[in-house]
Scaffold this motif. Structure first.
Motif, PDB file in Angstrom:
ATOM      1  N   ASN A 188       0.825  -1.210   0.000  1.00 14.14           N
ATOM      2  CA  ASN A 188       0.000   0.000   0.000  1.00 14.14           C
ATOM      3  C   ASN A 188       0.864   1.266   0.000  1.00 14.14           C
ATOM      4  O   ASN A 188       0.488   2.277   0.597  1.00 14.14           O
ATOM      5  N   ARG A 189       1.979   1.191  -0.685  1.00 21.23           N
ATOM      6  CA  ARG A 189       2.918   2.308  -0.610  1.00 21.23           C
ATOM      7  C   ARG A 189       2.413   3.566  -1.331  1.00 21.23           C
ATOM      8  O   ARG A 189       2.816   4.680  -0.983  1.00 21.23           O
ATOM      9  N   THR A 190       1.565   3.412  -2.349  1.00 20.45           N
ATOM     10  CA  THR A 190       1.055   4.595  -3.060  1.00 20.45           C
ATOM     11  C   THR A 190      -0.402   4.899  -2.737  1.00 20.45           C
ATOM     12  O   THR A 190      -0.812   6.065  -2.727  1.00 20.45           O
ATOM     13  N   GLU A 191      -1.175   3.863  -2.483  1.00 22.36           N
ATOM     14  CA  GLU A 191      -2.602   4.070  -2.190  1.00 22.36           C
ATOM     15  C   GLU A 191      -3.065   3.008  -1.208  1.00 22.36           C
ATOM     16  O   GLU A 191      -2.752   1.818  -1.357  1.00 22.36           O
ATOM     17  N   SER A 194       2.426  11.525   3.946  1.00 24.68           N
ATOM     18  CA  SER A 194       2.416  11.847   2.515  1.00 24.68           C
ATOM     19  C   SER A 194       3.167  10.757   1.750  1.00 24.68           C
ATOM     20  O   SER A 194       3.838   9.897   2.353  1.00 24.68           O
ATOM     21  N   LEU A 195       3.068  10.775   0.428  1.00 27.65           N
ATOM     22  CA  LEU A 195       3.781   9.786  -0.387  1.00 27.65           C
ATOM     23  C   LEU A 195       5.289   9.857  -0.130  1.00 27.65           C
ATOM     24  O   LEU A 195       5.963   8.830  -0.041  1.00 27.65           O
ATOM     25  N   GLU A 196       5.829  11.082  -0.027  1.00 30.28           N
ATOM     26  CA  GLU A 196       7.264  11.241   0.207  1.00 30.28           C
ATOM     27  C   GLU A 196       7.653  10.690   1.575  1.00 30.28           C
ATOM     28  O   GLU A 196       8.704  10.045   1.732  1.00 30.28           O
ATOM     29  N   ARG A 239       6.061   8.303   3.209  1.00 26.48           N
ATOM     30  CA  ARG A 239       5.981   6.835   3.136  1.00 26.48           C
ATOM     31  C   ARG A 239       7.252   6.257   2.500  1.00 26.48           C
ATOM     32  O   ARG A 239       7.786   5.249   2.958  1.00 26.48           O
ATOM     33  N   LYS A 240       7.743   6.922   1.428  1.00 24.22           N
ATOM     34  CA  LYS A 240       8.973   6.456   0.777  1.00 24.22           C
ATOM     35  C   LYS A 240      10.142   6.463   1.768  1.00 24.22           C
ATOM     36  O   LYS A 240      10.938   5.515   1.818  1.00 24.22           O
TER      37      LYS A 240
END
Length: 269
Positions: free
Chosen positions: A229-232, A255-257, A259-260
């Motif tokens: 679920n890294r992007t959604e 945020s996505l960043e 999570r990365k």
């Protein structure tokens, strides 16, 4: 290259160095003693302008002419640096003998040839030697306030000549080297201070905290779920305990960043 852009003393020394190349003597203005300033990896190298020293012939041939220059290799931040040295050219009436050592403050230093000796004959024959001898930082420091007297001596002591270098000539070179070295250290310190890592986002701090609170099984389950679920965010993680609930909450909030960055952190665990 001089790195201290806001230090008028050092900039003035560089301007003087660029301003003229005539040989100095004992009556010169020694605030204009610097010929070159060079920043190396471990040290600052400052080379003095050519200087015609006063001399006294104690035995052997009279000196016809002589000149020397001091090269001060000043270490940066207590690192090792090449030994500083005095480089010299001496001409005298040829007598088939040569200078071999330089003696100052009780230290005897062998001369290192910098190029082959030369000779010429008109009415009289003359010989010219080209050499250098070492001088360490402690001796340069002393000479900056007291000047330097040294004696050149041939192997059989048939030639003995005393030379004198004024303190002001050495001090200008040494101070230029010292101040430039301080400037390099200050510049490096400022760069380090200005390159502090960014503080972690709140979500990353909480994710790392609750991950470390979870047991190994929950850590593995959450890691698998997080990468899927890294992007959604899709299906919820089917586990119910405090660490997992908190990790899920902060992962969804990130945020996505962020999570990365957290997933990169997970790979290092």
């Amino acid at each position: 290259m001089v790195l201290i852009k806001n230090n008028k003393w050092v900039l003035a020394s560089l301007a003087m160095a660029l301003g003229g190349c005539s040989t100095l003597d004992s009556s010169s203005d020694f605030s204009n003693s610097v010929a070159n300033v060079d920043t190396r990896l471990t040290h600052i190298q400052v080379t003095g302008r050519d200087f015609q020293p006063d001399f006294i012939a104690k035995s052997g041939s009279n000196i016809l002419k002589s000149s020397l220059s001091l090269t001060d290799n000043y270490p940066i931040d207590k690192t090792s640096a090449p030994t500083s040295y005095i480089e010299m050219e001496v001409s005298y009436f040829q007598n088939y003998d040569e200078y071999k050592t330089a003696t100052y403050n009780g230290l005897v230093q062998n001369l290192t040839r910098t190029k082959p000796s030369s000779s010429s004959c008109n009415e009289h024959c003359t010989a010219t030697q080209y050499f250098r001898f070492p001088i360490d930082q402690e001796q340069i420091e002393i000479a900056s306030s007291e000047g330097l007297s040294f004696e050149l001596t041939s192997t059989n002591k048939g030639m003995r000549t005393q030379f004198d270098i004024p303190a002001a000539y050495i001090e200008t070179i040494h101070k230029t080297a010292e101040l430039n070295a301080r400037g390099v250290v200050s510049s490096v310190d400022n760069q380090a201070a200005n390159s502090k890592p960014e503080p972690k986002a709140k979500s990353n701090e909480m994710l790392e905290y609750w991950y470390n609170e979870a047991n190994p099984e929950d850590q593995n389950a959450f890691t698998d779920w997080a990468f899927k679920n890294r992007t959604e965010i899709g299906a919820k993680l089917d586990l119910s305990n405090k660490p997992v609930e908190m990790m899920t909450y902060w992962y969804e909030k990130a945020s996505l960043e962020e999570r990365k960055k957290f997933l990169t952190w997970l790979l290092d665990q």
